[in-house]
Design a protein around this motif. Structure first.
Motif, mmCIF file in Angstrom:
data_model
loop_
_atom_site.group_PDB
_atom_site.id
_atom_site.type_symbol
_atom_site.label_atom_id
_atom_site.label_comp_id
_atom_site.label_asym_id
_atom_site.label_seq_id
_atom_site.Cartn_x
_atom_site.Cartn_y
_atom_site.Cartn_z
ATOM 1 N N SER A 1 0.850 -1.269 0.107
ATOM 2 C CA SER A 1 0.002 0.110 0.120
ATOM 3 C C SER A 1 0.798 1.202 0.084
ATOM 4 C CB SER A 1 -0.855 0.080 1.253
ATOM 5 O OG SER A 1 -0.292 0.032 2.355
ATOM 6 N N TRP A 2 2.196 1.244 -0.149
ATOM 7 C CA TRP A 2 2.974 2.393 -0.074
ATOM 8 C C TRP A 2 2.797 3.197 -1.163
ATOM 9 C CZ3 TRP A 2 6.349 4.124 -3.634
ATOM 10 C CH2 TRP A 2 6.972 3.208 -4.484
ATOM 11 N N GLN A 3 2.326 2.897 -2.166
ATOM 12 C CA GLN A 3 2.141 3.921 -3.288
ATOM 13 C C GLN A 3 0.914 4.572 -3.156
ATOM 14 O OE1 GLN A 3 3.066 2.434 -7.426
ATOM 15 N NE2 GLN A 3 3.889 0.567 -6.705
ATOM 16 N N THR A 4 -0.033 4.297 -2.283
ATOM 17 C CA THR A 4 -1.156 5.073 -2.018
ATOM 18 C C THR A 4 -1.138 6.020 -1.003
ATOM 19 O OG1 THR A 4 -2.256 3.463 -0.507
ATOM 20 C CG2 THR A 4 -2.589 3.140 -2.725
ATOM 21 N N HIS A 5 0.158 6.198 -0.451
ATOM 22 C CA HIS A 5 0.546 7.036 0.796
ATOM 23 C C HIS A 5 0.583 8.297 0.268
ATOM 24 C CE1 HIS A 5 2.859 9.021 3.979
ATOM 25 N NE2 HIS A 5 2.707 7.714 4.686
ATOM 26 N N PRO A 6 -0.096 9.212 1.173
ATOM 27 C CA PRO A 6 0.029 10.666 0.615
ATOM 28 C C PRO A 6 1.493 11.261 0.058
ATOM 29 C CG PRO A 6 -1.057 10.408 2.630
ATOM 30 C CD PRO A 6 -0.428 9.110 2.404
ATOM 31 N N LEU A 7 2.377 10.747 0.743
ATOM 32 C CA LEU A 7 3.623 11.176 0.321
ATOM 33 C C LEU A 7 3.984 11.141 -1.143
ATOM 34 C CD1 LEU A 7 6.500 12.655 0.947
ATOM 35 C CD2 LEU A 7 7.309 10.568 1.827
ATOM 36 N N HIS A 8 3.608 9.791 -1.502
ATOM 37 C CA HIS A 8 3.823 9.286 -2.908
ATOM 38 C C HIS A 8 2.803 9.881 -3.812
ATOM 39 C CE1 HIS A 8 3.743 6.202 -6.402
ATOM 40 N NE2 HIS A 8 4.851 6.434 -6.162
ATOM 41 N N ALA A 9 1.714 9.980 -3.277
ATOM 42 C CA ALA A 9 0.588 10.786 -4.227
ATOM 43 C C ALA A 9 0.946 12.064 -4.428
ATOM 44 C CB ALA A 9 -0.814 10.751 -3.243
ATOM 45 N N ALA A 10 1.501 12.830 -3.754
ATOM 46 C CA ALA A 10 2.139 14.368 -3.875
ATOM 47 C C ALA A 10 3.309 14.433 -4.879
ATOM 48 C CB ALA A 10 2.612 14.915 -2.360
ATOM 49 N N LEU A 11 3.986 13.164 -4.687
ATOM 50 C CA LEU A 11 5.133 13.148 -5.667
ATOM 51 C C LEU A 11 4.608 12.772 -6.998
ATOM 52 C CD1 LEU A 11 8.408 12.964 -6.528
ATOM 53 C CD2 LEU A 11 8.093 10.453 -5.811
ATOM 54 N N MET A 12 3.862 11.888 -7.251
ATOM 55 C CA MET A 12 3.015 11.521 -8.495
ATOM 56 C C MET A 12 2.187 12.971 -9.125
ATOM 57 S SD MET A 12 4.350 8.882 -9.689
ATOM 58 C CE MET A 12 5.800 9.593 -9.119
ATOM 59 N N ALA A 13 1.652 13.591 -8.159
ATOM 60 C CA ALA A 13 0.625 14.856 -8.968
ATOM 61 C C ALA A 13 1.781 15.998 -9.250
ATOM 62 C CB ALA A 13 0.245 15.254 -7.688
ATOM 63 N N SER A 14 2.802 15.980 -8.775
ATOM 64 C CA SER A 14 3.759 17.000 -9.319
ATOM 65 C C SER A 14 5.344 16.285 -9.215
ATOM 66 C CB SER A 14 3.619 18.262 -8.496
ATOM 67 O OG SER A 14 4.687 19.348 -9.069
ATOM 68 N N PRO A 15 5.591 15.378 -10.342
ATOM 69 C CA PRO A 15 6.984 14.962 -10.286
ATOM 70 C C PRO A 15 8.056 15.893 -10.824
ATOM 71 C CG PRO A 15 5.605 14.123 -12.148
ATOM 72 C CD PRO A 15 4.475 14.971 -11.494
ATOM 73 N N PRO A 16 8.938 15.768 -10.126
ATOM 74 C CA PRO A 16 10.181 16.737 -10.544
ATOM 75 C C PRO A 16 10.420 16.546 -11.762
ATOM 76 C CG PRO A 16 10.856 15.676 -8.494
ATOM 77 C CD PRO A 16 9.638 14.956 -8.931
ATOM 78 N N PRO A 17 10.876 17.442 -12.805
ATOM 79 C CA PRO A 17 11.288 17.295 -14.298
ATOM 80 C C PRO A 17 12.022 16.180 -14.454
ATOM 81 C CG PRO A 17 10.757 19.377 -13.699
ATOM 82 C CD PRO A 17 10.784 19.009 -12.517
ATOM 83 N N ALA A 18 13.250 16.333 -13.416
ATOM 84 C CA ALA A 18 14.456 15.419 -13.679
ATOM 85 C C ALA A 18 13.875 13.859 -13.591
ATOM 86 C CB ALA A 18 15.346 15.576 -12.435
ATOM 87 N N LEU A 19 13.008 13.552 -12.942
ATOM 88 C CA LEU A 19 12.350 12.133 -12.525
ATOM 89 C C LEU A 19 11.800 11.915 -13.865
ATOM 90 C CD1 LEU A 19 11.632 9.554 -11.299
ATOM 91 C CD2 LEU A 19 9.873 10.840 -9.965
#
Length: 350
Positions: free
Chosen positions: A103-121
């Protein structure tokens, strides 16, 4: 990105990569984000966010490597049982967040990362997917080289810092940095010796050399891609958020990069130093030579200060330690350095 004209492409692939990526490696090494990571200064949440970015990168190129496992350039170094990191990264993320691994991919921290991923990623993952879908996946070797051999080298230093920074003394949460011995299982061991890590790196270099062979055009292409991979990693470090608390570490202290010299056959070593100019050994050099002749004993007693004796003993002890024990390199070297410093402080304070 043009390949430097000074690189001799008749050399083995591993040698070419070491020489040709030196400048790109140095840029990554001096990234502020890399320094925060190497000093264990990132906030725990930011370190987990960094692991999440790494998971997406490893997941992308490990899928690509599996897809092209029989390709003649990639096959000699394809060993997912030894190298695959994505599952280990996922386990570390789950442990650090204290959530089930599923379930870690549904964690708010990952959700925030995927909502606005760094251009480098985004650019890094897109490049890997582009190579995997293209007619010639040979350049994937460069991405595996930069990441895997960096994990085997500087990554081992980072592991020690992470354990200390986030209180992971039980060994959990750092499986990303752990490798099984070459040709065998870990047999329940949580760490692999530096000698075993060296064997893995040597095996990988030999595999690269065999896979690429004498094709100069292919060597130039893989070198070009490796430089690009270093640039992507530098951009990832630049995307890290600064620590919430100021560091007490000196900005001038040299640290090992997370991508430290991946083709080096041994752990990071300090620059060569002329020990004759070291303060302790300098004290030895400054001692005047005394010629003792039995037929003419000295008529005047020679007085020697206790500080000179201490300097002489400490200098000789340090010289013997460096020459015989092997210096202060690697994880064990830092422990040896701390033990030596404690011994020396006790000697001088006596």
């Amino acid at each position: 990105m043009a390949v430097a004209t000074t690189i001799d492409l008749s050399q083995p692939m591993a040698n070419i990569l070491r020489q040709g990526t030196a400048e790109a490696h140095e840029r990554a090494e001096h990234s502020q984000g890399a320094k925060w990571l190497a000093r264990g200064e990132l906030d725990k949440e930011e370190y987990v966010r960094f692991l999440m970015m790494l998971w997406h990168i490893y997941d992308a190129f490990e899928r690509a490597l599996e897809q092209h496992a029989t390709h003649p350039v990639l096959a000699p170094t394809h060993n997912p049982g030894l190298f695959s990191r994505s599952a280990s990264i996922a386990a570390d993320i789950s442990y650090l967040l204290d959530v089930p691994e599923a379930s870690w991919q549904t964690h708010p921290l990952h959700a925030a990362l995927m909502a606005s991923p760094p251009p480098a990623l985004t650019q890094y993952v897109s490049r890997i997917q582009e190579l995997a879908a293209g007619p010639d996946p040979s350049r994937l070797l460069a991405h595996a080289y930069v990441r895997y051999l960096g994990d085997l080298s500087g990554g081992q230093f980072i592991r020690r810092r992470i354990v200390k920074a986030y209180g992971l003394d039980d060994g959990a949460g750092v499986s990303f940095y752990e490798f099984r011995p070459l040709g065998g299982s870990s047999s329940g061991a949580t760490t692999t010796t530096m000698g075993e890590l060296k064997k893995i790196k040597e095996w990988y270099r030999d595999g690269m050399n065999a896979g690429v062979g004498d094709n100069a055009e292919l060597k130039a292409a893989i070198l070009d891609e490796a430089q690009l991979a270093f640039d992507y990693n530098t951009a990832l470090f630049d995307a890290l958020n600064p620590p919430s608390t100021a560091s007490s570490s000196s900005s001038d202290v040299e640290i090992d990069s997370p991508l430290h010299s991946p083709v080096e056959s041994s752990p990071p070593t300090p620059p060569s130093t002329d020990l004759s100019h070291a303060p302790l050994l300098g004290a030895v050099k400054e001692q005047p030579k005394v010629l003792y002749e039995a037929s003419q004993p000295p008529t005047e007693e020679r007085l020697v200060s206790i500080s000179s004796v201490i300097a002489l003993v400490a200098a000789l002890s340090l010289t013997h330690f460096v020459l015989v024990i092997g210096g202060f390199t690697g994880e064990k070297g830092y422990a040896k350095l701390e033990a030596f410093q404690q011994w020396l402080n006790g000697l001088v304070g006596a």
